[in-house]
Write an enzyme that holds these catalytic residues in place. Structure first.
Site, PDB file in Angstrom:
ATOM      1  NE  ARG A  37       9.523  -4.427   2.868  1.00  0.00           N
ATOM      2  CZ  ARG A  37      10.346  -3.376   2.940  1.00  0.00           C
ATOM      3  NH1 ARG A  37      10.911  -2.920   1.838  1.00  0.00           N
ATOM      4  NH2 ARG A  37      10.594  -2.795   4.086  1.00  0.00           N
ATOM      5  CG  HIS A  83       1.148  -4.473   6.658  1.00  0.00           C
ATOM      6  ND1 HIS A  83       2.103  -5.463   6.786  1.00  0.00           N
ATOM      7  CD2 HIS A  83       1.418  -3.838   5.488  1.00  0.00           C
ATOM      8  CE1 HIS A  83       2.912  -5.428   5.734  1.00  0.00           C
ATOM      9  NE2 HIS A  83       2.523  -4.445   4.937  1.00  0.00           N
ATOM     10  CE1 TYR A 127     -15.592   7.123  -5.861  1.00  0.00           C
ATOM     11  CE2 TYR A 127     -13.355   6.826  -6.675  1.00  0.00           C
ATOM     12  CZ  TYR A 127     -14.407   7.652  -6.322  1.00  0.00           C
ATOM     13  OH  TYR A 127     -14.263   9.012  -6.438  1.00  0.00           O
TER      14      TYR A 127
END
Length: 733
Positions: A37, A83, A127
């Protein structure tokens, strides 16, 4: 379908100490955070989430020439296939890869609102659209040619790359930051052209020193530009050890408005500083009178940064104004350097500049060798098939007859011409029209070209020298694709000692400093005639009322023996309740405030402890530059009063008083001091300094001041026990 029966109840219960169970599980969590991570891989500069985003977009064929796809589609592919974490974290990582003010070389070409330097968030993923940039293609080049290892995805349904081929040193080019368990990383962006030049130096001379590399890579190159003022020696030390920092300032210029009027225009912001928050902070400095040289700030930015700063007076030098703002605001920031990365074995290590570049070069060589091996395998297979076609052209009529007349043409071809099964299948699958004479020349040319390529590849695979030379050639072609001028200027730090102090430009105005019992401090304009009219929070009251000037330094004495320094110009307005003094200084919660007074240059203070010890301290030595103040008295401080006389009067908890000459006390900067008065029980109750000519005064229980005409009867030697004081004497102020 196999049904697994759970073991007996006893087999599922593990009896172990809680401490061992917790430590083992926490260690597993810590290792997962570090490796999966927070820390980037030194070879490609990516954390797993970024690598998975890149690979998923590659699999979706979102190359620079393709049409962009919705980011929601990309996030879904990454989350579903590679993931298994939240979509918000994946989209945040994708957005950062597309921001040209976050990445020196953006890897995602974003279409839509991807945020801005003001700190505004990107639009929702439904968007926005995205595809890979040419820089990202360089990092992915060769990934389908067995250049890197692959591993199973989290659900064993697919494979993902362990590391990307990385055509350029992305770790240093785009930088990285992250916080793991017990460690963190912070790597600034650099100029890719300079990094590749440094790689060339290492290829030519592997024993090149970090100092030689630092002449090629003089410092970080942030995407937002700015001026790095850390100095070469400090940056070199950071590159040598992998730890350090670099001070980064905004780039500014002076605009002459004529008739002696000017203003400052900031054109480049420090890296990761949000413009809107900076403007808000500068406005607060003006409002709270903490930036006495700054008159106004406004944002005139469009596509380019244009932050206008107007001085309070035209007599101020632009350099002095900016130096003051560099100290007070994020127009100057310190970017930490902590090059903590995962090496090729997945082990966390802090690497210097040379080690990072060498690890990248070693990775590029491995990628080159593996790609060469992959290509050799395919060239050999193709040559094998072409050899079969060459035999066909030499015996074309016989091959056609066998295909037409024989029941088992494949077996006959293998027996008749010594072909392999693969060659025979290829010949039988070839169309007859492709066996024309013109195709024979094409096959011969292809055979010769592939033979030459095979010889070159085999020579490359067996020669480390040729491999390093090819790595250099590949880097040179990458350099041409990524070349861009340096944005951050490397400069030596400005000598602020040569610039007039900021305090010299603070307007000198009379104020009254108000400090409450609960530690709230503020400054009222002018003189406070009636302290009873002052308002405080419920349950709070007045503790100290000190007349001062805005140019003064305030000395605050605490019971833990420290004396703190506060600029009077930095106090909150007297209109409200002020602000907690503990926000301005590092005063411990358990420490009380003994006294507050305005500093007088050349003045002296008598400091005394509860145990009855004390000394005279020069005020100039008590000024502190840090929030932590100065430790002056060893022990619990009872008093810190200004010396304005020639005698000392002390009174103990036992109500005995002693007066002795001030000259009996030593003058020192810090320490325990000497004994003022002796006690069998208790300690010092109060102390005062007075002039023999005027005589001392004391305060009775009703708060009235009383004279002490026969004070000489209490004269004695310092450290004496004294004698019973006048009736009602408990304190001097």
């Amino acid at each position: 379908m196999t049904v697994h029966t759970p073991p007996p109840e006893g087999g599922r219960i593990i009896d172990e100490p809680m401490s061992e169970a917790l430590s083992r599980r926490y260690l597993a969590y810590a290792l997962s955070t570090i490796t999966n991570r927070a820390l980037p891989d030194v070879r490609d500069g990516f954390k797993p989430v970024h690598r998975r985003i890149m690979y998923a977009m590659h699999q979706m064929r979102l190359n620079p020439q393709a049409a962009a796809r919705k980011c929601a589609k990309v996030v879904g592919e990454v989350m579903g296939g590679y993931h298994p974490h939240g979509d918000a974290s994946i989209y945040d990582a994708l957005v950062r890869l597309a921001q040209d003010f976050s990445q020196r070389y953006p890897l995602v070409d974003g279409q839509g609102n991807f945020g801005n330097i003001d700190g505004d968030n990107a639009a929702a993923m439904r968007y926005t659209e995205c595809k890979l940039t040419p820089a990202a293609v360089l990092l992915m080049e060769g990934i389908d040619q067995d250049s890197v290892d692959f591993r199973a995805t989290y659900d064993d349904q697919d494979e993902e790359p362990v590391v990307l081929p990385a055509g350029f040193p992305n770790l240093l080019a785009n930088g990285s930051s992250g916080i793991a368990v017990g460690m963190a990383t912070s790597i600034p962006p650099h100029n890719a052209g300079e990094l590749i030049d440094a790689c060339h130096l290492l290829l030519e001379r592997p024993d090149a020193t970090t100092e030689e590399l630092a002449h090629i890579v003089p410092g970080p190159d942030f995407p937002t530009g700015g001026v790095a003022v850390e100095g070469h020696a400090s940056i070199l030390d950071a590159y040598e050890t992998g730890r350090g920092g670099v001070r980064l300032r905004a780039r500014w210029e002076t605009e002459d408005l004529g008739r002696g009027v000017w203003r400052i225009v900031v054109t480049e912001m420090p890296y990761q500083v949000q413009k809107s928050k900076l403007i808000e902070a500068l406005a607060d400095l003006i409002e709270n009178k903490k930036a006495p040289l700054l008159g106004d700030v406004r944002d005139e930015s469009a596509e380019d940064i244009r932050l206008v700063l107007e001085p309070k007076s035209r007599t101020v030098e632009p350099e002095v104004l900016m130096e003051s703002l560099f100290k007070l605001s994020d127009l100057e920031v310190r970017f930490p350097i902590n090059m903590n990365v995962l090496d090729a074995t997945g082990t966390p290590r802090v690497m210097g500049l040379k080690a990072c570049l060498q690890a990248f070069l070693d990775h590029r060589r491995e990628v080159l060798v593996r790609r060469a091996g992959w290509r050799i395998d395919r060239v050999e297979k193709r040559l094998h098939l072409l050899e079969g076609l060459r035999i066909v052209f030499l015996n074309l009529d016989e091959v056609i007859r066998i295909v037409r007349e024989e029941e088992q043409p494949k077996a006959v071809l293998i027996a008749r011409f010594g072909l392999s099964e693969l060659q025979a299948d290829f010949i039988l699958d070839t169309r007859l029209r492709q066996l024309a004479r013109i195709e024979e020349m094409t096959i011969e040319n292809e055979y010769k070209a592939l033979s030459d390529e095979l010889a070159t590849l085999q020579a490359l695979s067996s020669s480390p020298a040729k491999q390093w030379k090819q790595v250099g050639k590949d880097l040179e072609s990458v350099r041409k694709a990524l070349v861009s001028p340096r944005r951050t200027t490397i400069s030596e730090a400005v000598d602020t000692a040569a610039i007039a102090s900021i305090e010299a430009f603070i307007p000198r105005e009379a104020i009254t400093v108000i400090l409450s019992e609960r530690g709230w401090i503020r400054a009222a304009k002018g003189k406070v005639d009636d302290p009873s009219e002052l308002k405080f929070k419920e349950g709070d009251s007045l503790a100290f009322l000190v007349p001062a000037w805005t140019t003064d330094k305030l000395l605050l004495a605490a019971s833990d023996g420290r004396i703190f320094t506060i600029g009077a110009d930095k106090l909150a307005s007297g209109r409200g309740h002020g602000e907690p003094v503990r926000l301005m200084i590092d005063l411990d919660e358990g420490a009380g405030i003994v006294n507050l007074l305005a500093h007088q240059p050349g003045g002296k203070l008598l400091v005394a402890s509860k145990a009855g010890y004390g000394f005279v301290a020069p005020e100039d030595d008590l000024l502190a530059q840090k929030r932590g103040g100065k430790q002056v008295l060893n022990g619990e401080m009872l008093a810190a009063i200004r010396v304005s006389g020639d005698h000392v009067a002390a009174i103990g908890d036992n109500i005995k008083a002693l007066i002795f000459p001030l000259a009996d006390l030593p003058e020192m900067g810090r320490g325990k001091g000497v004994k003022l008065q002796s006690y069998k029980q208790g300690g010092l109750a109060d102390v005062a300094v007075f002039s023999a000519e005027a005589g001392p005064e004391w305060v009775d229980g009703g708060g009235r001041r009383r004279n002490w005409p026969d004070w000489k009867d209490w004269l004695g030697k310092r450290a004496g026990a004294g004698r019973q004081g006048p009736r009602g004497l408990r304190k001097f102020r």
